[in-house]
Design a protein around this motif. Structure first.
Motif, short mmCIF file in Angstrom:
data_model
loop_
_atom_site.label_atom_id
_atom_site.label_comp_id
_atom_site.label_asym_id
_atom_site.label_seq_id
_atom_site.Cartn_x
_atom_site.Cartn_y
_atom_site.Cartn_z
N LYS A 32 -17.13 18.28 37.54
CA LYS A 32 -17.13 17.77 35.94
C LYS A 32 -16.11 18.76 35.37
N ALA A 33 -16.24 20.00 35.87
CA ALA A 33 -14.99 21.16 35.45
C ALA A 33 -13.80 20.50 36.14
N GLN A 34 -13.59 19.84 37.06
CA GLN A 34 -12.11 19.53 37.48
C GLN A 34 -11.84 18.46 36.67
N ALA A 35 -12.68 17.66 36.22
CA ALA A 35 -12.07 16.40 35.69
C ALA A 35 -11.87 16.89 34.15
N ASP A 36 -12.51 17.73 33.65
CA ASP A 36 -12.43 18.22 32.23
C ASP A 36 -10.92 19.09 32.05
N ALA A 37 -10.67 19.95 33.37
CA ALA A 37 -9.53 20.62 33.35
C ALA A 37 -8.35 19.71 33.47
N GLN A 38 -8.41 18.59 34.06
CA GLN A 38 -7.22 17.62 34.20
C GLN A 38 -7.04 16.89 32.86
N ARG A 39 -8.29 16.62 32.42
CA ARG A 39 -8.02 15.72 30.98
C ARG A 39 -7.68 16.71 29.81
N ASP A 40 -7.84 17.94 29.78
CA ASP A 40 -7.98 18.81 28.60
C ASP A 40 -6.90 19.66 28.78
N PHE A 41 -6.39 20.14 29.69
CA PHE A 41 -5.53 21.43 29.95
C PHE A 41 -4.43 21.13 30.71
N SER A 42 -3.98 19.76 30.69
CA SER A 42 -2.55 19.47 31.23
C SER A 42 -1.34 20.26 30.98
N LEU A 43 -0.71 20.57 31.87
CA LEU A 43 0.63 21.31 31.77
C LEU A 43 1.41 20.75 30.85
N GLY A 44 1.78 19.07 31.24
CA GLY A 44 2.57 18.34 30.27
C GLY A 44 2.25 18.21 29.19
N THR A 45 0.74 18.03 28.63
CA THR A 45 0.59 17.99 27.04
C THR A 45 0.84 19.30 26.51
N TYR A 46 0.72 20.50 27.24
CA TYR A 46 0.96 22.02 26.52
C TYR A 46 2.28 21.82 26.41
N VAL A 47 2.98 21.69 27.14
CA VAL A 47 4.67 21.99 27.09
C VAL A 47 5.30 21.00 25.92
N ARG A 48 4.58 19.55 25.88
CA ARG A 48 5.13 18.64 24.76
C ARG A 48 4.76 19.25 23.61
N LYS A 49 3.45 19.67 23.35
CA LYS A 49 3.13 20.01 21.93
C LYS A 49 3.79 21.71 21.59
N MET A 50 4.07 22.38 22.54
CA MET A 50 4.72 23.57 22.33
C MET A 50 6.10 23.32 21.94
N ILE A 51 6.82 22.36 22.60
CA ILE A 51 8.26 22.07 22.29
C ILE A 51 8.35 21.50 20.92
N ALA A 52 7.36 20.55 20.62
CA ALA A 52 7.19 20.05 19.13
C ALA A 52 7.19 21.20 18.03
N ALA A 53 6.42 21.90 18.58
CA ALA A 53 5.95 23.23 17.52
C ALA A 53 7.42 24.06 17.11
N ILE A 54 8.04 23.99 18.42
CA ILE A 54 9.34 25.00 18.38
C ILE A 54 10.45 24.07 17.42
N ALA A 55 10.56 22.68 17.85
CA ALA A 55 11.25 21.91 16.92
C ALA A 55 11.09 21.80 15.49
N ASP A 56 9.72 21.63 15.10
CA ASP A 56 9.26 21.61 13.84
C ASP A 56 9.55 23.19 13.11
N THR A 57 9.78 24.34 13.77
CA THR A 57 10.07 25.36 12.99
C THR A 57 11.57 25.21 12.48
N VAL A 58 12.34 24.70 13.15
CA VAL A 58 13.75 24.65 12.87
C VAL A 58 13.89 23.83 11.57
N HIS A 59 13.11 22.55 11.69
CA HIS A 59 13.54 21.69 10.51
C HIS A 59 12.93 22.03 9.21
#
Ligand code: UDP
Ligand code: GLC
Length: 414
Positions: A387-414
């Motif tokens: 269950k842990a492995q499935a949850d880690a893949q669903r909730d803590f993917s690197l792709g989602t993290y990077v996308r959200k952080m990059i969006a936050a950086i971009a929003d700081t500028v606008h």
């Protein structure tokens, strides 16, 4: 980039996920990242993939040199070190004197970072000293500032002066905060008095595939892996993957081990910030409990996936609230059952007896009991690990993290 250790089925954990596209659109902001540490702690690991995807239009300033610089440069990131020994020497619980002595160094760093910042669209501050240096220079550089909060801003973790400085800099000079957990976000809101205005939360993401690259290992694979790592082949192994520091609670794990006959404890990690007395204390403690033969100090390691896969259980033992706890997610992604202390960001990751086992921080018997139960019940351990492995893949993917952080950086500028 693949691991140089070609013979191993376990590549080094890559900092960028396969599904993260490079941040090179023409209107992407240019970013100056600032981090206080040259060491590889969790905050630095979480910044690596951000700096990597922004590399074409970014630079990193480190306030002290170390292996973090080499890792960044290997990913194609431009790095400058603007160091000062007095500023680097200020500790988490520093008294006023530490800050006072460091003042001339702080002024020099503020000017140097501000001069760099003028050449970028946004300033990304990754640690608290980076916050002080970057935010104090705001009248000079006048660039939008985003702070990635990796800490719980409580008196248990930080001294009065440090919390006061953070409170006022956040109020006056930071445009956006992103917190690594709800626990960290709430602690900052309590500090600044803005409880109705919680900073947004982006949980860390990790390269979950890299932690499971070898899939499920059979008994023979585990023996071969343990041989390669120099670990006892047939013992029941509990692994603790953390820098050696009092609040990470390695002493609790050693005390618990004394109550779990024949089990072995593998301590992976080093004292990154001068906690040499604590390391001596850990060796003495193991001797006092008569478990020295069963405690393995392995130092800092790169191939965390392999080390985790070699364990029967992964422990997390922090005695103070953990702001997030990347190692917990990594253990889950590696398909190992995890026992973790129930405080701070950990309870946003682990659900007791669903995808792991939560124990009270500092409670030796609770930890020993959880270890004994998981050793006696391999089916329960496997169910939690799956269950842990499935949850880690669903909730803590690197792709989602990077996308959200990059969006936050971009929003700081606008
Ligand atoms: N880590 C590592 N080698 C070691 C010990 C730790 O690469 O020997 C990494 C670990 O994989 C994790 C990070 O260091 O990604 C520690 O992050 P965490 O958030 O767990 O704790 P922190 O040290 O930042 O408080
Ligand atoms: C800090 C925290 C740790 C967290 C990491 C990444 O180093 O101590 O709990 O996982 O940052 O956000």
């Amino acid at each position: 980039m693949n691991s140089p250790r070609i013979a191993s089925p376990f590549p080094l954990t890559r900092s960028a996920d396969r599904d993260v596209s490079v941040h090179e659109s023409a209107d992407a902001p240019s970013v100056l990242f600032v981090d206080q540490s040259g060491q590889l702690g969790g905050a630095e690991f979480s910044m690596l993939p951000l700096a990597e995807v922004c590399a074409a239009r970014a630079k990193v300033v480190l306030l002290s040199d170390g292996p973090f610089r080499t890792r960044l440069e290997a990913l194609g990131v431009t790095v400058d070190v603007i160091g000062n020994a007095r500023v680097s020497g200020i500790g988490r619980q520093s008294l006023r004197l530490g800050w006072f002595r460091a003042l001339p160094g702080i002024v020099r760093q503020v000017h140097a970072v501000a001069a760099e910042a003028k050449r970028f669209d946004v300033l990304f501050l990754n640690t608290q000293k980076a916050l002080v240096i970057g935010a104090l220079g705001k009248p000079l550089h006048r660039r939008p500032v985003i702070w990635h909060l990796h800490d719980i801003m409580s008196p248990e973790h930080f001294g009065f002066v440090q919390r006061l400085v953070v409170k006022w800099l956040v109020r006056l000079a930071v445009d956006r905060v992103v917190a690594n957990s709800h626990a960290s976000a709430q602690s900052l809101a309590l500090l600044t008095g803005r409880v109705a205005d919680l900073p947004p939360v982006v949980h860390n993401g990790i390269d979950t595939d890299a932690f499971n690259v070898a899939g499920r290992l059979n008994a023979a694979d585990v023996v071969a892996l343990r041989q390669r790592l120099g670990l006892p082949e047939h013992a029941w192994l509990a692994g603790l993957f953390s820098r050696l520091a009092p609040w990470k609670g390695q002493h609790v794990a050693i005390a618990a081990l004394a109550r779990v006959p024949d089990a072995h404890l593998v301590l992976v990690g080093a004292a990154l910030f001068g906690e040499d007395d604590y390391v001596r204390h850990l060796h003495e403690l193991a001797a006092q409990f008569g478990v020295s033969e069963r405690v393995h100090f392995m130092g800092f390691r790169d191939d965390m996936a392999a080390w985790m896969k070699a364990m029967d259980v992964v422990l997390h033992t922090s005695t103070d609230a953990e702001p997030f706890g990347r190692v917990i997610v990594e253990g889950m992604a590696a398909g190992r059952p995890v026992i973790a202390t129930a405080a701070g960001g950990v309870i946003e990751i682990v659900r007791h007896l669903r995808n792991g086992w939560l124990v009270e921080p500092g409670n030796v018997e609770a930890l020993a009991g959880a270890m004994r139960t998981l050793r006696a019940s391999p089916h329960l351990a496997q169910r939690l690990a799956d269950k842990a492995q499935a949850d880690a893949q669903r909730d803590f993917s690197l792709g989602t993290y990077v996308r959200k952080m990059i969006a936050a950086i971009a929003d700081t500028v606008h």
